[in-house]
Motif scaffolding. Structure first.
Motif, PDB file in Angstrom:
ATOM      1  N   ALA A   1      53.101  16.843  20.749  1.00 54.43           N
ATOM      2  CA  ALA A   1      53.222  15.435  20.629  1.00 54.43           C
ATOM      3  C   ALA A   1      52.766  14.393  21.406  1.00 54.43           C
ATOM      4  CB  ALA A   1      54.871  15.406  20.527  1.00 54.43           C
ATOM      5  N   VAL A   2      51.918  14.653  22.370  1.00 54.97           N
ATOM      6  CA  VAL A   2      51.607  13.684  23.223  1.00 54.97           C
ATOM      7  C   VAL A   2      50.070  13.825  23.357  1.00 54.97           C
ATOM      8  CG1 VAL A   2      51.770  12.748  25.834  1.00 54.97           C
ATOM      9  CG2 VAL A   2      53.735  13.613  24.656  1.00 54.97           C
ATOM     10  N   TYR A   3      49.407  12.786  22.985  1.00 48.80           N
ATOM     11  CA  TYR A   3      47.921  12.629  23.453  1.00 48.80           C
ATOM     12  C   TYR A   3      47.523  12.237  24.760  1.00 48.80           C
ATOM     13  CZ  TYR A   3      47.175  13.583  18.571  1.00 48.80           C
ATOM     14  OH  TYR A   3      46.913  14.389  17.253  1.00 48.80           O
ATOM     15  N   PRO A   4      46.452  12.536  25.269  1.00 49.44           N
ATOM     16  CA  PRO A   4      45.320  13.405  24.791  1.00 49.44           C
ATOM     17  C   PRO A   4      45.329  15.032  24.615  1.00 49.44           C
ATOM     18  CG  PRO A   4      44.713  12.817  27.051  1.00 49.44           C
ATOM     19  CD  PRO A   4      46.087  12.130  26.800  1.00 49.44           C
ATOM     20  N   ALA A   5      46.410  15.472  25.212  1.00 54.20           N
ATOM     21  CA  ALA A   5      46.523  16.916  25.286  1.00 54.20           C
ATOM     22  C   ALA A   5      46.767  17.108  23.886  1.00 54.20           C
ATOM     23  CB  ALA A   5      47.632  17.363  26.082  1.00 54.20           C
TER      24      ALA A   5
ATOM     25  N   VAL B   1      63.168   8.204  27.691  1.00 48.99           N
ATOM     26  CA  VAL B   1      62.055   8.506  28.295  1.00 48.99           C
ATOM     27  C   VAL B   1      61.429   7.017  28.897  1.00 48.99           C
ATOM     28  CG1 VAL B   1      59.970   8.457  26.804  1.00 48.99           C
ATOM     29  CG2 VAL B   1      60.524  10.552  28.186  1.00 48.99           C
ATOM     30  N   GLU B   2      61.477   6.094  28.056  1.00 48.99           N
ATOM     31  CA  GLU B   2      61.006   4.834  28.463  1.00 48.99           C
ATOM     32  C   GLU B   2      61.823   4.239  29.546  1.00 48.99           C
ATOM     33  OE1 GLU B   2      62.893   4.050  24.205  1.00 48.99           O
ATOM     34  OE2 GLU B   2      62.250   5.755  25.363  1.00 48.99           O
ATOM     35  N   ASP B   3      62.923   4.637  29.790  1.00 49.62           N
ATOM     36  CA  ASP B   3      63.804   4.090  30.838  1.00 49.62           C
ATOM     37  C   ASP B   3      63.343   4.939  32.515  1.00 49.62           C
ATOM     38  OD1 ASP B   3      65.149   2.502  29.404  1.00 49.62           O
ATOM     39  OD2 ASP B   3      66.797   3.777  28.877  1.00 49.62           O
ATOM     40  N   VAL B   4      62.705   5.904  32.220  1.00 48.60           N
ATOM     41  CA  VAL B   4      62.388   6.587  33.485  1.00 48.60           C
ATOM     42  C   VAL B   4      60.892   6.885  33.523  1.00 48.60           C
ATOM     43  CG1 VAL B   4      64.868   7.684  33.945  1.00 48.60           C
ATOM     44  CG2 VAL B   4      63.069   8.617  32.563  1.00 48.60           C
ATOM     45  N   ALA B   5      60.274   6.840  32.443  1.00 45.39           N
ATOM     46  CA  ALA B   5      58.666   7.494  32.424  1.00 45.39           C
ATOM     47  C   ALA B   5      57.762   6.592  32.246  1.00 45.39           C
ATOM     48  CB  ALA B   5      58.571   8.958  31.906  1.00 45.39           C
ATOM     49  N   THR B   6      58.008   5.358  32.493  1.00 47.08           N
ATOM     50  CA  THR B   6      56.915   4.370  32.291  1.00 47.08           C
ATOM     51  C   THR B   6      56.939   3.360  33.629  1.00 47.08           C
ATOM     52  OG1 THR B   6      58.499   2.680  31.470  1.00 47.08           O
ATOM     53  CG2 THR B   6      57.465   4.282  29.772  1.00 47.08           C
ATOM     54  N   PRO B   7      55.388   2.793  33.718  1.00 51.15           N
ATOM     55  CA  PRO B   7      55.284   1.807  34.943  1.00 51.15           C
ATOM     56  C   PRO B   7      56.445   0.700  34.944  1.00 51.15           C
ATOM     57  CG  PRO B   7      53.501   2.395  33.848  1.00 51.15           C
ATOM     58  CD  PRO B   7      54.373   3.075  33.089  1.00 51.15           C
ATOM     59  N   GLN B   8      56.701   0.167  33.507  1.00 52.67           N
ATOM     60  CA  GLN B   8      57.674  -0.957  33.450  1.00 52.67           C
ATOM     61  C   GLN B   8      59.143  -0.607  33.880  1.00 52.67           C
ATOM     62  OE1 GLN B   8      55.753   0.381  31.098  1.00 52.67           O
ATOM     63  NE2 GLN B   8      54.289  -1.252  30.280  1.00 52.67           N
ATOM     64  N   ALA B   9      59.478   0.769  33.568  1.00 53.90           N
ATOM     65  CA  ALA B   9      60.736   1.336  34.075  1.00 53.90           C
ATOM     66  C   ALA B   9      60.896   1.229  35.581  1.00 53.90           C
ATOM     67  CB  ALA B   9      60.858   2.796  33.641  1.00 53.90           C
ATOM     68  N   PHE B  10      59.469   1.531  36.327  1.00 61.40           N
ATOM     69  CA  PHE B  10      59.488   1.699  37.691  1.00 61.40           C
ATOM     70  C   PHE B  10      59.809   0.476  38.290  1.00 61.40           C
ATOM     71  CE2 PHE B  10      57.215   2.333  41.553  1.00 61.40           C
ATOM     72  CZ  PHE B  10      58.249   2.974  42.372  1.00 61.40           C
TER      73      PHE B  10
ATOM     74  N   ASP C   1      53.691  10.938  42.178  1.00 64.19           N
ATOM     75  CA  ASP C   1      52.360  10.956  41.699  1.00 64.19           C
ATOM     76  C   ASP C   1      52.246  11.740  40.123  1.00 64.19           C
ATOM     77  OD1 ASP C   1      49.552  11.109  41.711  1.00 64.19           O
ATOM     78  OD2 ASP C   1      49.533  12.593  43.241  1.00 64.19           O
ATOM     79  N   ILE C   2      53.159  10.976  39.605  1.00 66.34           N
ATOM     80  CA  ILE C   2      53.276  11.481  38.091  1.00 66.34           C
ATOM     81  C   ILE C   2      52.477  10.201  37.133  1.00 66.34           C
ATOM     82  CG2 ILE C   2      54.895  11.712  36.267  1.00 66.34           C
ATOM     83  CD1 ILE C   2      55.345  13.686  38.639  1.00 66.34           C
ATOM     84  N   VAL C   3      51.851  11.045  36.177  1.00 66.27           N
ATOM     85  CA  VAL C   3      51.271   9.967  35.119  1.00 66.27           C
ATOM     86  C   VAL C   3      52.360   9.642  33.885  1.00 66.27           C
ATOM     87  CG1 VAL C   3      49.472   9.772  33.407  1.00 66.27           C
ATOM     88  CG2 VAL C   3      48.968  11.115  35.520  1.00 66.27           C
TER      89      VAL C   3
ATOM     90  N   MET D   1      46.643   6.671  32.536  1.00 63.76           N
ATOM     91  CA  MET D   1      45.659   7.493  32.011  1.00 63.76           C
ATOM     92  C   MET D   1      45.706   8.862  32.876  1.00 63.76           C
ATOM     93  SD  MET D   1      42.891   6.961  30.597  1.00 63.76           S
ATOM     94  CE  MET D   1      42.166   5.569  30.918  1.00 63.76           C
ATOM     95  N   PRO D   2      45.864   9.900  32.118  1.00 63.34           N
ATOM     96  CA  PRO D   2      45.946  11.216  32.658  1.00 63.34           C
ATOM     97  C   PRO D   2      44.669  11.521  33.661  1.00 63.34           C
ATOM     98  CG  PRO D   2      46.208  11.299  30.377  1.00 63.34           C
ATOM     99  CD  PRO D   2      45.861   9.946  30.529  1.00 63.34           C
ATOM    100  N   TYR D   3      44.864  12.518  34.587  1.00 62.82           N
ATOM    101  CA  TYR D   3      43.820  12.966  35.638  1.00 62.82           C
ATOM    102  C   TYR D   3      42.962  13.729  35.146  1.00 62.82           C
ATOM    103  CZ  TYR D   3      47.440  11.073  39.083  1.00 62.82           C
ATOM    104  OH  TYR D   3      48.334  10.326  39.808  1.00 62.82           O
ATOM    105  N   ARG D   4      41.618  13.416  35.664  1.00 65.99           N
ATOM    106  CA  ARG D   4      40.373  14.507  35.524  1.00 65.99           C
ATOM    107  C   ARG D   4      40.282  14.997  34.036  1.00 65.99           C
ATOM    108  NH1 ARG D   4      42.180  18.718  39.931  1.00 65.99           N
ATOM    109  NH2 ARG D   4      40.210  19.738  39.191  1.00 65.99           N
TER     110      ARG D   4
END
Ligand code: APR
Length: 235
Positions: free
Chosen positions: A179-183, A36-45, A147-149, A154-157
């Motif tokens: 497993a994932v906060y804040p949800a 997940v850290e290779d594709v779903a973080t701003p650092q990865a991008f 347009d993905i968090v 920060m999650p939207y809204r």
């Protein structure tokens, strides 16, 4: 029970699993063969934009190919028929709630079919690919990202969501591993404001102990049953 109660529904990847979209936390710990850290973080991008764009180009194509299942249909029915306040907060980036007909939907983790320009901040509906760096329709810059968090963003809204949780009489969590906060903290937030809480999931989740009731099974069966039950009780 009193009519016109307020409902908040949290949905996760499990509600779209039966539409053919894979969940995140498979047994091998990989997400579609990537960490997940290779594709779903701003650092990865920043490190490898091409890899991340290709990854989400495939997600976008999968979303477009998927169809809503009976769980999405049932929530759309509830949205149509429920006279009280209702909010579907989804962690999912697919549009299957909307395609089933639900209107009161909030995408806290962004939308797969939206592109966000990091140059001018505009958002655009997007069904094509982004890996070839198309220009932003608003400003022309080649600066569009999904347009993905991502993790660390920060999650939207969240203000709207926490306000709805504070007013909720009923909080229902569907197809999420907790497993994932804040949800993952929404159930405790709703409980602290007096809501009754229900979890509908294939298996016990990390958050099951926080719910008043947990029902185990596939969302395509549990969700229509619960919606029917709720609407019958309201009559
Ligand atoms: N019906 C109901 N539940 C199901 C089904 C099904 N058919 N199939 C799977 N599930 C359950 C799994 O048992 C699991 O508990 O759905 C849950 C999915 O959990 P995750 O894969 O962790 O997905 P989710 O909770 O949505 O992940 C949260 O993590 O990677 C991030 O941003 C991403 O929004 C995502 C967040």
């Amino acid at each position: 029970m009193a009519a016109h109660r307020n409902i908040v529904i949290l949905t996760g990847a499990g509600i779209s699993a039966e539409s053919g979209l894979r969940t995140f936390r498979a047994a091998d710990g990989l997400w579609e063969d990537h960490r997940v850290e290779d594709v779903a973080t701003p650092q990865a991008f920043r490190r490898d934009p091409d890899l991340v764009q290709r990854f989400y180009d495939v997600r976008r194509a999968n979303i477009l190919a998927a169809q809503p299942n009976p769980a999405h249909d049932a929530l759309a029915r509830l949205d149509r028929e429920w006279r009280g306040e209702l909010l579907i907060v989804t962690q999912n980036i697919d549009d299957l709630h909307e395609r089933a007909g639900a209107r009161r939907v909030l995408h806290m983790h962004g939308e797969g079919l939206s592109a966000w320009c990091t140059a001018c901040d505009a958002r655009h509906p997007w069904t094509g690919i982004l890996r070839d760096e198309p220009p932003c329709p608003a400003c022309g810059a080649a600066a569009l990202r999904p347009d993905i968090v991502w993790f660390g963003e920060m999650p939207y809204r969240m203000d709207e969501t926490f306000a709805a949780l504070a007013r909720a009489d009923v909080f229902v969590s569907i197809g999420t591993s907790g497993a994932v906060y804040p949800a993952a903290g929404f159930v405790q937030e709703a409980t602290s404001h007096g809501a009754a809480t229900l979890e509908l999931n294939l298996e016990r989740s990390q958050g099951s102990r926080w719910f008043d009731e947990t029902r185990l099974g596939p969302a395509s069966e549990l969700v229509p049953e619960w919606v029917e039950e709720l609407l019958q009780r309201e009559d």
